[in-house]
Design a protein around this motif. Structure first.
Motif, short mmCIF file in Angstrom:
data_model
loop_
_atom_site.label_atom_id
_atom_site.label_comp_id
_atom_site.label_asym_id
_atom_site.label_seq_id
_atom_site.Cartn_x
_atom_site.Cartn_y
_atom_site.Cartn_z
N ASP A 89 0.59 -1.10 -0.15
CA ASP A 89 -0.25 -0.16 0.12
C ASP A 89 0.68 0.89 0.09
OD1 ASP A 89 -2.49 -1.24 -0.14
OD2 ASP A 89 -2.42 -1.41 1.87
N SER B 126 -3.04 2.62 -7.83
CA SER B 126 -3.92 1.35 -6.72
C SER B 126 -2.77 0.21 -6.21
CB SER B 126 -4.94 1.18 -7.75
OG SER B 126 -5.01 0.56 -8.50
N ARG B 127 -3.11 -0.13 -5.44
CA ARG B 127 -2.67 -1.38 -4.53
C ARG B 127 -2.89 -2.40 -5.53
NH1 ARG B 127 -1.68 -3.75 0.23
NH2 ARG B 127 -2.54 -7.06 0.02
#
Length: 243
Positions: free
Chosen positions: A37, A46-47
């Protein structure tokens, strides 16, 4: 006039960006403490997108490890010009600059980090050590080292590594002093070996032939001479110059 539209990165460009971001984070904290993260947030993605480029944290860590290993190995590259002592001192300066800038990452690299025990991590660490070993032999102008010289160089590379790892624990000794001390350590290891072997003695004489009195090796001789009252040696013997 800018439009504010973010440029879309290609696959390899994005991979390299993520490796760079991860390596920067690993330079300040242990890789075990850095999450996907955090890497995603630092990269501005984004992850799930991180997992699109790397199947997991371990694969990203190994990619970052690869870049760090390549950079560290490059620190031992030095033009083969001028006195050996000065060359080794410049090498140690670059080596400790890397260690200082990438403390937790360097520790993870040398100890395997999250990839400890993996064949890839071990191979990369061995590559760094091998690169350092080969560079030192190149500076000595020796392609096929005798057994004692191989022992000296490999021992010195291990000493530099372990010294750096211990230094990182508290940095209680000034960095510049350690850099110089390791250059002196190399000369001392070679000198002790030369006392046991004629071939090493000849190699040592070649090492010292062009060394200036105010260079690192010359300074070591001065420091050691200052430890012995009147220039005497243990047992009362007076050292004779080699011919």
């Amino acid at each position: 006039m800018t439009t504010g539209v973010r440029r879309r990165m290609g696959v390899e460009e994005r991979r390299q960006q993520l490796i760079g971001v991860a390596l920067e984070l690993f330079s300040h904290r242990s890789p075990d403490d850095v999450s996907i993260d955090e890497i995603a947030a630092a990269a501005g993605i984004s992850r799930p997108l991180v997992y699109h480029y790397f199947p997991g944290k371990l694969s990203l860590y190994e990619a970052a490890l690869r870049r760090a290993a390549d950079e560290l190995a490059a620190r031992f590259v030095e033009p083969q010009e001028g006195p050996l002592g000065a060359r080794l001192l410049r090498v140690m300066g670059r080596f400790f600059a890397f260690v200082d800038d990438h403390g937790p990452g360097f520790s993870a690299l040398m100890r395997g980090g999250p990839a400890a025990g993996s064949s890839r991590a071990n191979a990369m660490i061995d590559e760094v050590r091998r690169a350092a070993y080969e560079q030192i032999l190149a500076h000595l102008g020796i392609e096929e080292p005798p057994a004692r010289l191989e022992l000296v160089v490999r021992s010195w590379v291990s000493l530099a590594e372990s010294t750096a790892l211990i230094w990182l624990e508290g940095k209680r000794i000034p960095r510049a002093e350690l850099e110089l001390q390791l250059v002196h350590d190399f000369a001392a290891l070679a000198a002790v070996s030369a006392a046991y072997d004629g071939e090493m003695a000849r190699i040592l004489l070649r090492m010292l032939a062009d060394e200036p009195a105010d260079g690192p090796f010359g300074e070591l001789v001065g420091r050691l001479g200052g430890l012995v009252p009147g220039g005497a040696v243990p047992g009362g013997a007076v050292p004779e110059p080699r011919r």
